[in-house]
Write a protein that holds these residues in place. Structure first.
Motif, PDB file in Angstrom:
ATOM      1  N   THR A 123       0.648  -0.989   0.074  1.00 40.28           N
ATOM      2  CA  THR A 123      -0.013  -0.122  -0.323  1.00 40.28           C
ATOM      3  C   THR A 123       0.754   1.419   0.199  1.00 40.28           C
ATOM      4  O   THR A 123       0.725   2.105  -0.990  1.00 40.28           O
ATOM      5  CB  THR A 123      -0.609   0.237   1.593  1.00 40.28           C
ATOM      6  OG1 THR A 123      -1.603  -0.486   1.227  1.00 40.28           O
ATOM      7  CG2 THR A 123      -1.762   0.899   0.977  1.00 40.28           C
ATOM      8  N   ASP A 124       1.976   1.364   0.526  1.00 41.40           N
ATOM      9  CA  ASP A 124       2.456   2.217   1.048  1.00 41.40           C
ATOM     10  C   ASP A 124       3.477   2.723  -0.983  1.00 41.40           C
ATOM     11  O   ASP A 124       4.081   3.454  -0.477  1.00 41.40           O
ATOM     12  CB  ASP A 124       3.668   2.499   2.341  1.00 41.40           C
ATOM     13  CG  ASP A 124       2.876   2.597   3.721  1.00 41.40           C
ATOM     14  OD1 ASP A 124       2.365   3.275   3.601  1.00 41.40           O
ATOM     15  OD2 ASP A 124       3.219   2.504   4.774  1.00 41.40           O
ATOM     16  N   LYS A 174       0.607  -7.444  -3.664  1.00 41.68           N
ATOM     17  CA  LYS A 174      -0.536  -7.360  -4.050  1.00 41.68           C
ATOM     18  C   LYS A 174      -0.537  -6.544  -5.445  1.00 41.68           C
ATOM     19  O   LYS A 174       0.211  -5.380  -5.504  1.00 41.68           O
ATOM     20  CB  LYS A 174      -1.274  -7.058  -3.052  1.00 41.68           C
ATOM     21  CG  LYS A 174      -1.843  -8.201  -2.397  1.00 41.68           C
ATOM     22  CD  LYS A 174      -2.619  -7.273  -0.913  1.00 41.68           C
ATOM     23  CE  LYS A 174      -2.809  -8.334  -0.104  1.00 41.68           C
ATOM     24  NZ  LYS A 174      -3.528  -7.844   1.310  1.00 41.68           N
ATOM     25  N   LEU A 179      -5.493  -5.111  -4.164  1.00 39.67           N
ATOM     26  CA  LEU A 179      -5.520  -3.710  -2.528  1.00 39.67           C
ATOM     27  C   LEU A 179      -6.689  -3.010  -2.460  1.00 39.67           C
ATOM     28  O   LEU A 179      -7.586  -2.698  -2.124  1.00 39.67           O
ATOM     29  CB  LEU A 179      -4.715  -3.150  -2.828  1.00 39.67           C
ATOM     30  CG  LEU A 179      -3.049  -3.935  -2.746  1.00 39.67           C
ATOM     31  CD1 LEU A 179      -2.114  -2.561  -2.849  1.00 39.67           C
ATOM     32  CD2 LEU A 179      -3.194  -4.161  -1.270  1.00 39.67           C
ATOM     33  N   GLU A 180      -6.934  -2.315  -3.970  1.00 39.98           N
ATOM     34  CA  GLU A 180      -8.256  -1.664  -3.903  1.00 39.98           C
ATOM     35  C   GLU A 180      -9.772  -2.463  -3.474  1.00 39.98           C
ATOM     36  O   GLU A 180     -10.700  -2.484  -3.399  1.00 39.98           O
ATOM     37  CB  GLU A 180      -8.836  -1.340  -5.426  1.00 39.98           C
ATOM     38  CG  GLU A 180      -7.934  -0.201  -5.768  1.00 39.98           C
ATOM     39  CD  GLU A 180      -7.439   0.254  -7.453  1.00 39.98           C
ATOM     40  OE1 GLU A 180      -8.835   0.425  -8.086  1.00 39.98           O
ATOM     41  OE2 GLU A 180      -7.367   0.763  -8.229  1.00 39.98           O
ATOM     42  N   ALA A 182      -9.815  -4.837  -1.489  1.00 38.81           N
ATOM     43  CA  ALA A 182      -9.888  -5.474  -0.507  1.00 38.81           C
ATOM     44  C   ALA A 182      -9.913  -3.649   0.200  1.00 38.81           C
ATOM     45  O   ALA A 182      -9.660  -3.729   1.759  1.00 38.81           O
ATOM     46  CB  ALA A 182      -8.393  -5.823   0.136  1.00 38.81           C
ATOM     47  N   ASP A 183     -10.392  -3.165  -0.302  1.00 42.13           N
ATOM     48  CA  ASP A 183     -10.100  -1.435   0.616  1.00 42.13           C
ATOM     49  C   ASP A 183      -8.869  -0.689   0.865  1.00 42.13           C
ATOM     50  O   ASP A 183      -8.729  -0.181   2.297  1.00 42.13           O
ATOM     51  CB  ASP A 183     -11.380  -1.197   1.240  1.00 42.13           C
ATOM     52  CG  ASP A 183     -12.675  -0.960  -0.054  1.00 42.13           C
ATOM     53  OD1 ASP A 183     -13.025  -1.315  -0.678  1.00 42.13           O
ATOM     54  OD2 ASP A 183     -13.430  -2.450   0.781  1.00 42.13           O
ATOM     55  N   GLU A 184      -7.765  -1.833   0.319  1.00 40.85           N
ATOM     56  CA  GLU A 184      -6.361  -0.979   1.006  1.00 40.85           C
ATOM     57  C   GLU A 184      -5.490   0.525   0.230  1.00 40.85           C
ATOM     58  O   GLU A 184      -5.204   0.850   1.404  1.00 40.85           O
ATOM     59  CB  GLU A 184      -5.997  -2.454   1.180  1.00 40.85           C
ATOM     60  CG  GLU A 184      -6.033  -2.721   1.736  1.00 40.85           C
ATOM     61  CD  GLU A 184      -5.521  -4.041   1.922  1.00 40.85           C
ATOM     62  OE1 GLU A 184      -4.000  -4.347   1.613  1.00 40.85           O
ATOM     63  OE2 GLU A 184      -6.040  -5.432   2.492  1.00 40.85           O
ATOM     64  N   LEU A 185      -7.044   0.922  -0.847  1.00 42.06           N
ATOM     65  CA  LEU A 185      -5.672   1.353  -1.297  1.00 42.06           C
ATOM     66  C   LEU A 185      -7.860   1.675  -2.311  1.00 42.06           C
ATOM     67  O   LEU A 185      -7.990   1.419  -3.309  1.00 42.06           O
ATOM     68  CB  LEU A 185      -5.054   0.585  -2.614  1.00 42.06           C
ATOM     69  CG  LEU A 185      -4.079   1.724  -3.501  1.00 42.06           C
ATOM     70  CD1 LEU A 185      -3.136   2.174  -2.146  1.00 42.06           C
ATOM     71  CD2 LEU A 185      -3.619   0.852  -4.579  1.00 42.06           C
TER      72      LEU A 185
END
Length: 215
Positions: A123-124, A174, A179-180, A182-185
């Motif tokens: 994510t970072d 990932k 990531l999108e 999984a609502d992480e991005l």
């Protein structure tokens, strides 16, 4: 030999790693053994990179004039040697971000971006590197096939999409889509889409002005 002892500084007296890990491993192991050995034996490592710390590494990094992995007779580039030195030094994120956001030294930016791709979480990585897709400055690349040209945005895209860059196998992360989901991005706005939208608004304003003039 001194340069080999320097490279083993992160091991304890039993040869075990006791420091910070990235992706669950000793950061030095993110570079394959054969390439590590070539780095240790290279003249650049022995003469220019051996005794560097986070501050003096900056002096070397701003001297870079190209990126790349190995060239000629499988010699590591200075860029690759400094990447390995960063893995050894493990500077804090604030220092890496200073490197990354320096507007004057594009090869310093490339160095920091590569280190981020090797060591940070997915994510970072996306949140930090994707804004650099708007940097269209040229980069010289040296490899086994000789010289070629690329651009900062293309280099960043390779870091985000390729499995191997500059002869280094990148840690698996990932994908943006995963990531999108999984609502992480958050979904990313396309730079091209933004440009097209901006041009569309300008055209609409011009047409509106022309219509007003005809009345």
């Amino acid at each position: 030999m001194a340069h080999l002892a320097d490279a083993k500084a992160l091991l304890d007296n039993r040869g075990h790693y006791t420091g910070q890990t990235f992706h669950g491993v000793n950061p030095l192991l993110l570079v394959e053994k054969i390439i590590r050995e070539r780095i240790f034996e290279s003249l650049y490592w022995k003469e220019q990179a051996f005794g560097l710390n986070a501050a003096t590494l900056l002096d070397r990094a701003v001297e870079l004039t190209y990126i790349g992995g190995q060239y000629s007779n499988q010699r590591p580039t200075p860029f690759l040697c400094l990447i390995f030195k960063l893995l050894q030094l493990q500077p804090g994120r604030e220092i890496i971000l200073v490197y990354l956001n320096d507007p004057d030294f594009k090869y310093l930016r490339a160095l920091a971006a590569f280190y981020i791709r090797l060591t940070w979480g997915a994510t970072d990585i996306y949140r930090t590197l994707e804004p650099l897709m708007g940097d269209y400055r040229k980069l010289r690349v040296r490899g086994m096939g000789g010289w070629r040209m690329t651009y900062v945005d293309e280099f960043i895209d390779e870091l985000l999409t390729k499995e191997r860059v500059c002869d280094i196998a990148l840690p698996h992360i990932k994908t943006r889509a995963m990531l999108e989901d999984a609502d992480e991005l958050e979904p990313r706005d396309s730079l091209l889409g933004s440009e097209v939208e901006s041009e569309g608004e300008s055209d609409a304003q011009e047409e509106k002005g022309a219509s007003s003039g005809d009345e």
